[in-house]
Design an enzyme around this catalytic site. Structure first.
Site, mmCIF file in Angstrom:
data_model
loop_
_atom_site.group_PDB
_atom_site.id
_atom_site.type_symbol
_atom_site.label_atom_id
_atom_site.label_comp_id
_atom_site.label_asym_id
_atom_site.label_seq_id
_atom_site.Cartn_x
_atom_site.Cartn_y
_atom_site.Cartn_z
ATOM 1 C CG HIS A 37 -16.818 1.773 -9.728
ATOM 2 N ND1 HIS A 37 -17.556 2.838 -10.088
ATOM 3 C CD2 HIS A 37 -15.617 2.274 -10.008
ATOM 4 C CE1 HIS A 37 -17.011 4.029 -10.552
ATOM 5 N NE2 HIS A 37 -15.663 3.605 -10.324
ATOM 6 C CG ASP A 150 -9.721 4.176 -16.462
ATOM 7 O OD1 ASP A 150 -9.392 5.479 -16.540
ATOM 8 O OD2 ASP A 150 -10.567 3.562 -15.951
#
Ligand code: AMP
Length: 278
Positions: A37, A150
């Site tokens: 992140h 992802d």
């Protein structure tokens, strides 16, 4: 750094910044932040005048039997990472604000959301596309940053922004891994030491597939079988070799190729992938 929790207040802030000529980069997350992140946040800070981190554990992308209640919530630690990586705002709406009573509107991206994670988690991409649309409408970003971790989610969001004429650039960032190869994930916190050791076979088998392709292997079935054979330590959900943009299965290795895998280590579902140009 400001914390904002309603779409109205978020939009007011963004309108004000846009009127001043500032560009806004958004990093959507479910919190429990790690270095993956943080890499997205740093890219958003570098590439825009202002960066917004959203933190929202989105109930509509979890099936009833999945880990919504258990999902780690670590707001204080996340705030420190947000601050250190240059966030101007954390947008953290409440579930009751995002999905008020009689909420009834969903975004469904067909085609690219079939198969892979869409096959194993049938409600997942409807929830993701819906919440990302809502985040875009609140934050009004110029650019939004997503992780290749992802990969199918990236493909779904790119297709959605194109199809729905959303004027937002989608930036896909590389997978950040632990030194031993394990792809970073908030769900790694669920793993026991023994499960974590077994989980290493995901990245290991992907790296072996890359070596085979570099050595000239071009048959998808052979590669899928090889990756599966390397994943004996975990319970395989899927192993697929697909086109990196359309997510359609490939027979021969050519173009942008994605090897995508999902597997269970104990009760924890993990995903990983590698992407390359052939
Ligand atoms: P999540 O909080 O798991 O929904 O993830 C938020 C964003 O961070 C998504 O765009 C993910 O693809 C991205 N992300 C998660 N893990 C990683 C990683 N290991 N490397 C790069 N990006 C990641």
């Amino acid at each position: 750094m400001t914390i904002i929790d309603t779409p109205e207040a978020m939009r007011a802030w963004s309108f004000e910044q846009r009127a001043l000529g500032k560009t806004i980069g958004l990093v959507p997350t479910m919190g429990a932040l790690h270095e993956g992140h943080a890499s997205l946040m740093r890219a958003a800070s570098r590439g825009n005048d202002l960066a917004v981190l959203s933190i929202f554990v989105n109930p509509t992308q979890f099936a009833p039997h999945e880990d919504f209640n258990q999902y780690p919530r670590t707001f204080d630690a996340d705030s420190r990472i947000a601050e250190a990586t240059g966030a101007s705002v954390i947008y953290a709406p409440r579930a009751s604000t995002m999905y008020p009573e009689r909420y009834s509107t969903y975004v469904i991206v067909e085609d690219v959301s079939q198969g892979l994670c869409g096959g194993s988690r049938p409600h997942f991409f409807r929830g993701v596309a819906t919440v990302v649309t809502k985040l875009f409408n609140a934050v009004l970003p110029h650019r939004a940053y997503f992780g290749q971790k992802d990969a199918q989610q990236c493909a779904v969001i790119k297709r959605m922004t194109r199809d729905l004429d959303m004027d937002i650039e989608i930036v896909e960032m590389p997978i950040v891994r632990e030194p031993d190869g394990l792809a970073m994930s908030s769900r790694n916190a669920y793993l026991s030491a023994e499960e974590r050791a077994r989980a290493l076979c995901l990245s290991r088998s992907l790296f072996e597939a890359r070596e085979s392709i570099e050595a000239g292997e071009r048959d998808a079935h052979t590669l899928v079988a090889q990756v599966r054979a390397g994943m004996a330590d975990v319970q395989v959900d899927y192993v697929e070799l697909v086109d990196g943009e359309t997510m359609q299965p490939l027979e021969r290795i050519a173009g942008t190729v994605l090897v995508a895998i999902a597997a269970w280590a104990g009760k924890t579902r993990l995903i990983d992938n590698i992407k390359f140009e052939v």
